[in-house]
Write a protein that holds these residues in place. Sequence first.
Motif, PDB file in Angstrom:
ATOM      1  N   GLN A 512      38.359  24.097   9.618  1.00  0.00           N
ATOM      2  CA  GLN A 512      38.848  23.126   8.642  1.00  0.00           C
ATOM      3  C   GLN A 512      37.756  22.115   8.260  1.00  0.00           C
ATOM      4  N   MET A 513      36.933  21.753   9.217  1.00  0.00           N
ATOM      5  CA  MET A 513      35.816  20.858   8.896  1.00  0.00           C
ATOM      6  C   MET A 513      34.865  21.527   7.905  1.00  0.00           C
ATOM      7  N   ASN A 514      34.595  22.819   8.113  1.00  0.00           N
ATOM      8  CA  ASN A 514      33.776  23.563   7.159  1.00  0.00           C
ATOM      9  C   ASN A 514      34.404  23.553   5.772  1.00  0.00           C
ATOM     10  N   LEU A 515      35.695  23.810   5.703  1.00  0.00           N
ATOM     11  CA  LEU A 515      36.392  23.907   4.423  1.00  0.00           C
ATOM     12  C   LEU A 515      36.523  22.562   3.722  1.00  0.00           C
ATOM     13  N   ASN A 516      36.414  21.474   4.487  1.00  0.00           N
ATOM     14  CA  ASN A 516      36.545  20.143   3.891  1.00  0.00           C
ATOM     15  C   ASN A 516      35.208  19.391   3.809  1.00  0.00           C
ATOM     16  N   GLY A 517      34.121  20.083   4.100  1.00  0.00           N
ATOM     17  CA  GLY A 517      32.809  19.485   3.900  1.00  0.00           C
ATOM     18  C   GLY A 517      32.446  18.398   4.892  1.00  0.00           C
ATOM     19  N   ILE A 518      32.954  18.500   6.127  1.00  0.00           N
ATOM     20  CA  ILE A 518      32.629  17.529   7.173  1.00  0.00           C
ATOM     21  C   ILE A 518      31.661  18.177   8.163  1.00  0.00           C
ATOM     22  N   SER A 537      30.979  27.896  13.510  1.00  0.00           N
ATOM     23  CA  SER A 537      30.762  27.160  12.265  1.00  0.00           C
ATOM     24  C   SER A 537      30.027  28.017  11.235  1.00  0.00           C
ATOM     25  N   ALA A 538      30.517  27.964  10.020  1.00  0.00           N
ATOM     26  CA  ALA A 538      29.862  28.658   8.907  1.00  0.00           C
ATOM     27  C   ALA A 538      28.767  27.806   8.288  1.00  0.00           C
TER      28      ALA A 538
END
Length: 669
Positions: A512-518, A537-538
């Motif tokens: 979710q952090m990856n998808l939200n740019g965090i 992590s991607a």
Amino acid sequence: MFNLSSHLANIYDTYPEAGCQPVIGITANFVEGDAALRDRYYESVVAAGGTPVIIPPVNDKNVLINTLNRLDGLLLSGGADYNPLWGGDEPSPKLHGINAARDLPELLITQLAFNRQIPILGICRGMQTLAMALGGKVAQDISDYEGLSKDVSIRHSQDAARQELTHSIAIEEDSTLFQLFGEPKIYVNSFHHQAVSDPGQRFRVVARAADGIIEGMESTEHKPVMGVQWHPEWLESGRPLFQWLVEQANNFHVAKELHRRILTLDTHCDTPMFFSQGVHFDHRDPRILVDLHKMTEGRQDAVTMVAYLPQPKIGETFSSKVEVNEHLLAENGEYPAENGELRTERYDMTQGLSNTLSEDSQTDKANHTSQLSALSSQLEKTSQLSPLSSQLEKTSQLSPLNSQFRITPQLYADLIFDKIEDIVRRNSRYLSIARTPADLYQDKRKGRKSIMLGIENGLALNHDLTNVKHFAQRGVVYITLCHNGDNDICDSARGCNTHNGVSQFGERVIEQMNLNGIMVDLSHAGEKSFYDALDISATPIVCSHSNCRALCDHPRNLTDDQLRALARRGGVAHITLYPGFLRQSGQATILDAMSHLEHAIQVMGIDHVGLGTDFDGDGGIIGLADSSEMINFTLELLRRKYSERDIEKIWGGNWLRVMSQVQNFPQNK
């Protein structure tokens, strides 16, 4: 000879008209209504390659600050006695004539120049000025000095010509003075009857006369600040001191110009931990290491302020670990009560309070609901839409807030971000919240300092994946997955291997952090958690404040293998200034920080390093004690011959490269 045109032609026949020289301010004497200065002072500066400017004894703050903003070095000249009242002493019968017109202006400019890291040389009274302004003591007469030798007597107030060498001094061989003169013993002139009796903690004695009188002192903090008791401006042998000052001033000028051109970002500070104490970010507040004044003095452009959340131990509640009072609440924020609910203008505070962690029992929730209802009733009795902070002032039993009802981690983080936004609103001419690299560069162009938002401990998510998006929308740029203790996301470097790395929930958090740019921050994470997160992590991983375990064997530091793995994935590791992560014994200094930085560069390469101070989270060392000293980091990089391009990378360019990748990932996916 008297042809002005020919003199002008001598200037305009070349371009540029002159080379760049550092500007050295020289404090003027004050005699019978005249600001005066012996020519030997400014001639010595000119001969050393500096541009002298005479500073009149004026204590107007606008004059002082604007003068200092244009100086590269400061020369404190000799003269009459200090009024001992400035040192907390009553006048002695042995006191000679004082110069009241000079005392306050020179004490002020010395402290202000010192705070700005401006190189300083104090001569005679000037050395006493350094002591008086910076925590030392001055004996009103040499005979009052407790360290005076009983076996050797020297006349320090001479009638001889000023060029005459009248006594010897012994120089410590590990000092800058020794490097300048190359001898353990030199001969000097002497025209004083007062003397420094205690240099204070900021200085060490590096030269003494045969009778024990202090003749030279230098900074204990790796700073170009020095005082000598004799008058080198009259001596051919005194030239090295002026050459030293001009050289240091030139280095400072180069560093200032570099800071003007590049962005300087500290990626981790814990200043919000002190919000509950009522600190003032727009003051030079001694309780905190980062504020507007210190950032300006150190020429620091930006800082990431984190909402730090302590990790509760088994049997503890989060609300018992933090203090929430009227100081923490945003002054301009309204916390209204409607239909028995208390909330902030940005999020539902009741929902945050009721969505407690698994440690809360159903009974706790029931008690919490009744407490919240009682609180709402009390608010309605006063003013239903008045700020909660004013209600706390009027209703003593509501302060601290967490003594009345449970504060969840998510709510606590939001309160901190509210407070930061409130600070920015009240200082919007000089301060801004930045959410992207572009914001940072725009703030720099407009002359504003920037604050970025971070979270230290994923506990703030309150075991709710939707809070990742919530904090992304608030502008959080990174989340440190854990702190000192395992949480529901991953195991800590100082935990007990609860999940054997990243938990299943933690894997979804990272996604979710990856998808939200965090950005995913692995400082504080255990080694298995570190490698798990790298695999999950991607986007590249960051370590916002971590050092090298090869130099200091501490579980919080990164091994060389971790550093290499991080670099292979395009990540960055920023050295930190927590003393215990820099060395295992003795006092840590800026030189230790440079050793860790250069080790990380050797292992990872120049594209993967930076600085995350941990100021106000117990970070801070000799030479880099707070934001006012950040330019010292640049000076050390310049001394080590790093290029401007590489210094720009270290000062945040590498970090912002990763931030751009992470923030662009959702659009590119």
